[in-house]
Scaffold this motif. Sequence first.
Motif, PDB file in Angstrom:
ATOM      1  N   LEU A   1      22.610 -71.438  45.388  1.00  0.00           N
ATOM      2  CA  LEU A   1      22.239 -72.533  44.488  1.00  0.00           C
ATOM      3  C   LEU A   1      21.792 -73.763  45.278  1.00  0.00           C
ATOM      4  O   LEU A   1      20.869 -74.469  44.852  1.00  0.00           O
ATOM      5  N   GLU A   2      22.419 -74.020  46.394  1.00  0.00           N
ATOM      6  CA  GLU A   2      22.024 -75.168  47.211  1.00  0.00           C
ATOM      7  C   GLU A   2      20.604 -75.016  47.744  1.00  0.00           C
ATOM      8  O   GLU A   2      19.814 -75.969  47.714  1.00  0.00           O
ATOM      9  N   THR A   3      20.279 -73.824  48.233  1.00  0.00           N
ATOM     10  CA  THR A   3      18.974 -73.628  48.874  1.00  0.00           C
ATOM     11  C   THR A   3      17.844 -73.385  47.881  1.00  0.00           C
ATOM     12  O   THR A   3      16.677 -73.677  48.194  1.00  0.00           O
ATOM     13  N   HIS A   4      18.163 -72.846  46.686  1.00  0.00           N
ATOM     14  CA  HIS A   4      17.112 -72.503  45.742  1.00  0.00           C
ATOM     15  C   HIS A   4      17.072 -73.390  44.498  1.00  0.00           C
ATOM     16  O   HIS A   4      16.077 -73.368  43.769  1.00  0.00           O
ATOM     17  N   PHE A   5      18.132 -74.125  44.275  1.00  0.00           N
ATOM     18  CA  PHE A   5      18.165 -74.988  43.092  1.00  0.00           C
ATOM     19  C   PHE A   5      18.128 -76.468  43.485  1.00  0.00           C
ATOM     20  O   PHE A   5      17.190 -77.186  43.155  1.00  0.00           O
ATOM     21  N   TYR A   6      19.123 -76.895  44.239  1.00  0.00           N
ATOM     22  CA  TYR A   6      19.218 -78.313  44.571  1.00  0.00           C
ATOM     23  C   TYR A   6      18.183 -78.751  45.606  1.00  0.00           C
ATOM     24  O   TYR A   6      17.550 -79.800  45.444  1.00  0.00           O
ATOM     25  N   ALA A   7      18.022 -77.963  46.684  1.00  0.00           N
ATOM     26  CA  ALA A   7      17.080 -78.371  47.726  1.00  0.00           C
ATOM     27  C   ALA A   7      15.645 -78.488  47.205  1.00  0.00           C
ATOM     28  O   ALA A   7      14.989 -79.522  47.428  1.00  0.00           O
ATOM     29  N   PRO A   8      15.092 -77.467  46.490  1.00  0.00           N
ATOM     30  CA  PRO A   8      13.735 -77.626  45.944  1.00  0.00           C
ATOM     31  C   PRO A   8      13.625 -78.775  44.940  1.00  0.00           C
ATOM     32  O   PRO A   8      12.605 -79.471  44.914  1.00  0.00           O
ATOM     33  N   MET A   9      14.662 -78.972  44.130  1.00  0.00           N
ATOM     34  CA  MET A   9      14.620 -80.051  43.142  1.00  0.00           C
ATOM     35  C   MET A   9      14.588 -81.413  43.825  1.00  0.00           C
ATOM     36  O   MET A   9      13.852 -82.318  43.419  1.00  0.00           O
ATOM     37  N   LEU A  10      15.358 -81.548  44.915  1.00  0.00           N
ATOM     38  CA  LEU A  10      15.374 -82.819  45.637  1.00  0.00           C
ATOM     39  C   LEU A  10      14.124 -83.004  46.489  1.00  0.00           C
ATOM     40  O   LEU A  10      13.651 -84.134  46.669  1.00  0.00           O
ATOM     41  N   TYR A  11      13.581 -81.902  46.998  1.00  0.00           N
ATOM     42  CA  TYR A  11      12.451 -81.998  47.914  1.00  0.00           C
ATOM     43  C   TYR A  11      11.147 -82.315  47.184  1.00  0.00           C
ATOM     44  O   TYR A  11      10.427 -83.244  47.562  1.00  0.00           O
ATOM     45  N   ASP A  12      10.817 -81.524  46.158  1.00  0.00           N
ATOM     46  CA  ASP A  12       9.538 -81.754  45.473  1.00  0.00           C
ATOM     47  C   ASP A  12       9.642 -81.684  43.952  1.00  0.00           C
ATOM     48  O   ASP A  12       8.620 -81.649  43.263  1.00  0.00           O
ATOM     49  N   GLY A  13      10.863 -81.625  43.416  1.00  0.00           N
ATOM     50  CA  GLY A  13      11.029 -81.626  41.969  1.00  0.00           C
ATOM     51  C   GLY A  13      10.622 -80.338  41.293  1.00  0.00           C
ATOM     52  O   GLY A  13      10.484 -80.299  40.071  1.00  0.00           O
ATOM     53  N   ASP A  14      10.445 -79.271  42.054  1.00  0.00           N
ATOM     54  CA  ASP A  14      10.017 -77.983  41.501  1.00  0.00           C
ATOM     55  C   ASP A  14      11.066 -76.941  41.844  1.00  0.00           C
ATOM     56  O   ASP A  14      11.411 -76.749  43.015  1.00  0.00           O
ATOM     57  N   LEU A  15      11.588 -76.249  40.832  1.00  0.00           N
ATOM     58  CA  LEU A  15      12.627 -75.253  41.051  1.00  0.00           C
ATOM     59  C   LEU A  15      12.068 -73.916  41.530  1.00  0.00           C
ATOM     60  O   LEU A  15      12.833 -73.027  41.897  1.00  0.00           O
ATOM     61  N   HIS A  16      10.763 -73.755  41.498  1.00  0.00           N
ATOM     62  CA  HIS A  16      10.108 -72.531  41.976  1.00  0.00           C
ATOM     63  C   HIS A  16      10.702 -71.282  41.338  1.00  0.00           C
ATOM     64  O   HIS A  16      11.078 -70.322  42.024  1.00  0.00           O
ATOM     65  N   LEU A  17      10.767 -71.284  40.024  1.00  0.00           N
ATOM     66  CA  LEU A  17      11.305 -70.124  39.308  1.00  0.00           C
ATOM     67  C   LEU A  17      10.414 -68.895  39.473  1.00  0.00           C
ATOM     68  O   LEU A  17      10.869 -67.767  39.234  1.00  0.00           O
ATOM     69  N   GLU A  18       9.185 -69.120  39.893  1.00  0.00           N
ATOM     70  CA  GLU A  18       8.289 -67.979  40.088  1.00  0.00           C
ATOM     71  C   GLU A  18       8.748 -67.095  41.260  1.00  0.00           C
ATOM     72  O   GLU A  18       8.317 -65.943  41.380  1.00  0.00           O
ATOM     73  N   GLU A  19       9.645 -67.609  42.098  1.00  0.00           N
ATOM     74  CA  GLU A  19      10.155 -66.823  43.217  1.00  0.00           C
ATOM     75  C   GLU A  19      11.292 -65.888  42.790  1.00  0.00           C
ATOM     76  O   GLU A  19      11.772 -65.091  43.599  1.00  0.00           O
ATOM     77  N   ASP A  20      11.701 -66.018  41.544  1.00  0.00           N
ATOM     78  CA  ASP A  20      12.723 -65.142  40.953  1.00  0.00           C
ATOM     79  C   ASP A  20      14.089 -65.247  41.628  1.00  0.00           C
ATOM     80  O   ASP A  20      14.890 -64.313  41.571  1.00  0.00           O
ATOM     81  N   TRP A  21      14.381 -66.387  42.253  1.00  0.00           N
ATOM     82  CA  TRP A  21      15.709 -66.546  42.842  1.00  0.00           C
ATOM     83  C   TRP A  21      16.795 -66.537  41.770  1.00  0.00           C
ATOM     84  O   TRP A  21      17.923 -66.080  42.008  1.00  0.00           O
ATOM     85  N   GLN A  22      16.434 -67.040  40.567  1.00  0.00           N
ATOM     86  CA  GLN A  22      17.419 -67.075  39.484  1.00  0.00           C
ATOM     87  C   GLN A  22      17.775 -65.668  39.010  1.00  0.00           C
ATOM     88  O   GLN A  22      18.904 -65.412  38.568  1.00  0.00           O
ATOM     89  N   LYS A  23      16.839 -64.738  39.134  1.00  0.00           N
ATOM     90  CA  LYS A  23      17.132 -63.358  38.737  1.00  0.00           C
ATOM     91  C   LYS A  23      18.100 -62.698  39.715  1.00  0.00           C
ATOM     92  O   LYS A  23      18.953 -61.910  39.312  1.00  0.00           O
ATOM     93  N   VAL A  24      17.943 -63.024  41.008  1.00  0.00           N
ATOM     94  CA  VAL A  24      18.867 -62.491  42.002  1.00  0.00           C
ATOM     95  C   VAL A  24      20.289 -62.962  41.708  1.00  0.00           C
ATOM     96  O   VAL A  24      21.252 -62.180  41.761  1.00  0.00           O
ATOM     97  N   LEU A  25      20.418 -64.242  41.370  1.00  0.00           N
ATOM     98  CA  LEU A  25      21.728 -64.791  41.033  1.00  0.00           C
ATOM     99  C   LEU A  25      22.273 -64.174  39.758  1.00  0.00           C
ATOM    100  O   LEU A  25      23.458 -63.825  39.674  1.00  0.00           O
ATOM    101  N   ALA A  26      21.401 -64.008  38.761  1.00  0.00           N
ATOM    102  CA  ALA A  26      21.829 -63.398  37.498  1.00  0.00           C
ATOM    103  C   ALA A  26      22.293 -61.968  37.706  1.00  0.00           C
ATOM    104  O   ALA A  26      23.320 -61.543  37.148  1.00  0.00           O
ATOM    105  N   ASP A  27      21.577 -61.217  38.522  1.00  0.00           N
ATOM    106  CA  ASP A  27      21.979 -59.836  38.810  1.00  0.00           C
ATOM    107  C   ASP A  27      23.333 -59.788  39.508  1.00  0.00           C
ATOM    108  O   ASP A  27      24.123 -58.871  39.282  1.00  0.00           O
ATOM    109  N   ASP A  28      23.589 -60.777  40.351  1.00  0.00           N
ATOM    110  CA  ASP A  28      24.864 -60.805  41.050  1.00  0.00           C
ATOM    111  C   ASP A  28      26.021 -61.067  40.084  1.00  0.00           C
ATOM    112  O   ASP A  28      27.135 -60.590  40.314  1.00  0.00           O
ATOM    113  N   TYR A  29      25.742 -61.820  39.026  1.00  0.00           N
ATOM    114  CA  TYR A  29      26.765 -62.042  37.996  1.00  0.00           C
ATOM    115  C   TYR A  29      26.904 -60.825  37.083  1.00  0.00           C
ATOM    116  O   TYR A  29      28.014 -60.490  36.662  1.00  0.00           O
ATOM    117  N   MET A  30      25.805 -60.181  36.789  1.00  0.00           N
ATOM    118  CA  MET A  30      25.848 -59.015  35.915  1.00  0.00           C
ATOM    119  C   MET A  30      26.498 -57.816  36.604  1.00  0.00           C
ATOM    120  O   MET A  30      27.259 -57.062  35.979  1.00  0.00           O
TER     121      MET A  30
END
Length: 224
Positions: A95-124
């Motif tokens: 979450l730090e490297t894919h959520f907070y860092a991109p949001m602080l750096y350029d305001g873009d969460l870059h959801l097109e990289e599918d990092w959120q799916k990797v995290l979701a799969d880890d929870y599922m």
Amino acid sequence: MDDKKRSTLTPAELGAVAHLYRGEVYRSTIWRTRLDTTTNWAVVTLGVALSISFASPDASPLPLVLVGVLIILFLMLEARRYRYFNVWRARARWLETHFYAPMLYDGDLHLEEDWQKVLADDYMKPTYHVSIMTAIGRRIRRNYLWILVIQSLAFAGKLTVHPTAATSFDEAAQRADIGPIPGEAVMIVGLIYLVTWAGIAYWSWNEDIERGKKRGASKAESMG
């Protein structure tokens, strides 16, 4: 909703992810404390064995041998705890490297990289991110190699100086006798004992290096 078309998160979703991060940090902190607890047990147990064996020149070195069993038990417990800790730490770091860092750096969460799916799969489908051998190796490298070295040096020192300074290897070996087991055999087993754990530590170090290279070379980054 088609996840491929998502380009941002709603304010409510951002708040939920923030709370999720806090929860993962809390869980990783709790398990980090548990790691320290087992290390403390190993240190205290070794300290007791040292006190008993060096209490007098005639005291037996046997406690320094028997304490090795407890140290390995604590190492196994700590490796198991580390595997749990690594799950929470990996999620928080993700979450730090894919959520907070991109949001602080350029305001873009870059959801097109599918990092959120990797995290979701880890929870599922939660699973350990490292093997038990890797966990053992990492804990040896962090703490237990020093504990094992101190134990081995203390045992060798006890044989060398008590009850008087040994004048030959045969004399020191005779002091290492445990009942019908000759001292030479005890020394050989002790050497194998130390070299084996050091070898596992070295193997895990190389394994972590290879893991880092693969992660850096692949865009399809994984947690762990």
